[in-house]
Motif scaffolding. Structure first.
Motif, short mmCIF file in Angstrom:
data_model
loop_
_atom_site.label_atom_id
_atom_site.label_comp_id
_atom_site.label_asym_id
_atom_site.label_seq_id
_atom_site.Cartn_x
_atom_site.Cartn_y
_atom_site.Cartn_z
N THR A 10 0.86 -1.19 0.00
CA THR A 10 0.00 0.00 0.00
C THR A 10 0.89 1.23 0.00
O THR A 10 1.81 1.35 0.82
CB THR A 10 -0.92 0.01 1.23
N ARG A 11 0.62 2.11 -0.95
CA ARG A 11 1.43 3.33 -1.07
C ARG A 11 0.51 4.56 -1.07
O ARG A 11 -0.51 4.56 -1.74
CB ARG A 11 2.24 3.31 -2.36
N ARG A 12 0.92 5.58 -0.35
CA ARG A 12 0.29 6.89 -0.44
C ARG A 12 1.15 7.65 -1.43
O ARG A 12 2.38 7.65 -1.33
CB ARG A 12 0.26 7.61 0.91
N ILE A 13 0.49 8.26 -2.43
CA ILE A 13 1.23 8.98 -3.47
C ILE A 13 0.87 10.46 -3.45
O ILE A 13 -0.13 10.87 -2.86
CB ILE A 13 0.98 8.37 -4.87
N ARG A 14 1.70 11.23 -4.11
CA ARG A 14 1.47 12.68 -4.19
C ARG A 14 0.18 12.97 -4.97
O ARG A 14 -0.12 12.29 -5.94
CB ARG A 14 2.64 13.36 -4.87
N PRO A 15 -0.58 13.97 -4.55
CA PRO A 15 -1.84 14.31 -5.23
C PRO A 15 -1.61 14.57 -6.73
O PRO A 15 -0.62 15.20 -7.12
CB PRO A 15 -2.30 15.58 -4.52
N GLY A 16 -2.53 14.06 -7.52
CA GLY A 16 -2.51 14.33 -8.97
C GLY A 16 -1.49 13.53 -9.75
O GLY A 16 -1.23 13.84 -10.91
N TYR A 38 -3.25 -7.07 -9.06
CA TYR A 38 -4.40 -6.17 -9.02
C TYR A 38 -3.98 -4.87 -8.35
O TYR A 38 -3.11 -4.87 -7.48
CB TYR A 38 -5.56 -6.79 -8.21
N ALA A 39 -4.62 -3.79 -8.75
CA ALA A 39 -4.40 -2.49 -8.10
C ALA A 39 -5.75 -1.91 -7.69
O ALA A 39 -6.71 -1.96 -8.47
CB ALA A 39 -3.69 -1.52 -9.05
N TYR A 40 -5.80 -1.39 -6.48
CA TYR A 40 -7.01 -0.78 -5.94
C TYR A 40 -6.62 0.58 -5.38
O TYR A 40 -5.59 0.70 -4.73
CB TYR A 40 -7.60 -1.64 -4.81
N TRP A 41 -7.44 1.61 -5.66
CA TRP A 41 -7.10 2.94 -5.16
C TRP A 41 -8.31 3.60 -4.53
O TRP A 41 -9.45 3.26 -4.81
CB TRP A 41 -6.51 3.84 -6.25
N THR A 42 -8.00 4.55 -3.66
CA THR A 42 -9.04 5.29 -2.95
C THR A 42 -9.67 6.30 -3.89
O THR A 42 -9.13 6.62 -4.95
CB THR A 42 -8.45 6.02 -1.73
N GLU A 43 -10.84 6.80 -3.49
CA GLU A 43 -11.56 7.78 -4.32
C GLU A 43 -10.72 9.01 -4.62
O GLU A 43 -10.82 9.57 -5.70
CB GLU A 43 -12.87 8.20 -3.64
N ASP A 44 -9.91 9.44 -3.66
CA ASP A 44 -9.08 10.63 -3.89
C ASP A 44 -7.82 10.33 -4.71
O ASP A 44 -7.03 11.21 -5.00
CB ASP A 44 -8.71 11.32 -2.57
N GLU A 45 -7.63 9.05 -5.08
CA GLU A 45 -6.51 8.59 -5.91
C GLU A 45 -5.15 8.86 -5.29
O GLU A 45 -4.15 8.99 -5.98
CB GLU A 45 -6.59 9.20 -7.32
N GLN A 46 -5.11 8.90 -3.96
CA GLN A 46 -3.83 9.15 -3.29
C GLN A 46 -3.31 7.95 -2.51
O GLN A 46 -2.23 8.01 -1.94
CB GLN A 46 -3.96 10.36 -2.36
N GLU A 47 -4.07 6.87 -2.48
CA GLU A 47 -3.59 5.65 -1.85
C GLU A 47 -3.89 4.48 -2.77
O GLU A 47 -5.02 4.32 -3.24
CB GLU A 47 -4.23 5.43 -0.49
N ILE A 48 -2.86 3.67 -3.05
CA ILE A 48 -3.00 2.54 -3.95
C ILE A 48 -2.53 1.28 -3.23
O ILE A 48 -1.44 1.28 -2.63
CB ILE A 48 -2.14 2.73 -5.22
#
Length: 98
Positions: A10-16, A38-48
C-alpha cells in the motif's frame, strides 16, 4: 483448497500523480512466478494497494531482491509519500450461494 502466496503493498502517493505512478509501477519485464496482479485505489486517488499472487514465497522474494525491482522502486520514488508492505499465505473463503 489451494493455498495462495500474496504480496500486498500500500502506497500513499502525491496528489494528482496517479497516472504517472501507474506507468512507473508496472514491472517490465513481468517477474517470473507472478500469476496475477491487481491495483485498488481510494476515491481521492492518493492511496494505492497492489495485490500480487505468486507461485511461491521464493519466487516473490527473488523478485523483491532483483535489480528489476530496485529499478522499478527508483522510478516510483518521486511519486511515493509512504509505503507499507507484507507477504501473506492464504486460501479462498467459500461464500455461500444465495
Amino acid at each position: 483448497m489451494r493455498e495462495h502466496f500474496i504480496w500486498v503493498t500500500t502506497r500513499r502517493i502525491r496528489p494528482g500523480t496517479l497516472e504517472e505512478f501507474e506507468r512507473a509501477w508496472r514491472p517490465d519485464p513481468y517477474p517470473e512466478g507472478l500469476r496475477h496482479a491487481y491495483a485498488y485505489w481510494t476515491e481521492d486517488e492518493q492511496e494505492i494497494t497492489g495485490v500480487s499472487f505468486w507461485d511461491s514465497k521464493e519466487a516473490c522474494d527473488s523478485w523483491r531482491a532483483s535489480e528489476g525491482e530496485s529499478h522499478r522502486r527508483a522510478v516510483m520514488a518521486p511519486y511515493v509519500v509512504e509505503e507499507r508492505e507484507g507477504f501473506y499465505r492464504g486460501r479462498e473463503l467459500a461464500v455461500p450461494v444465495r
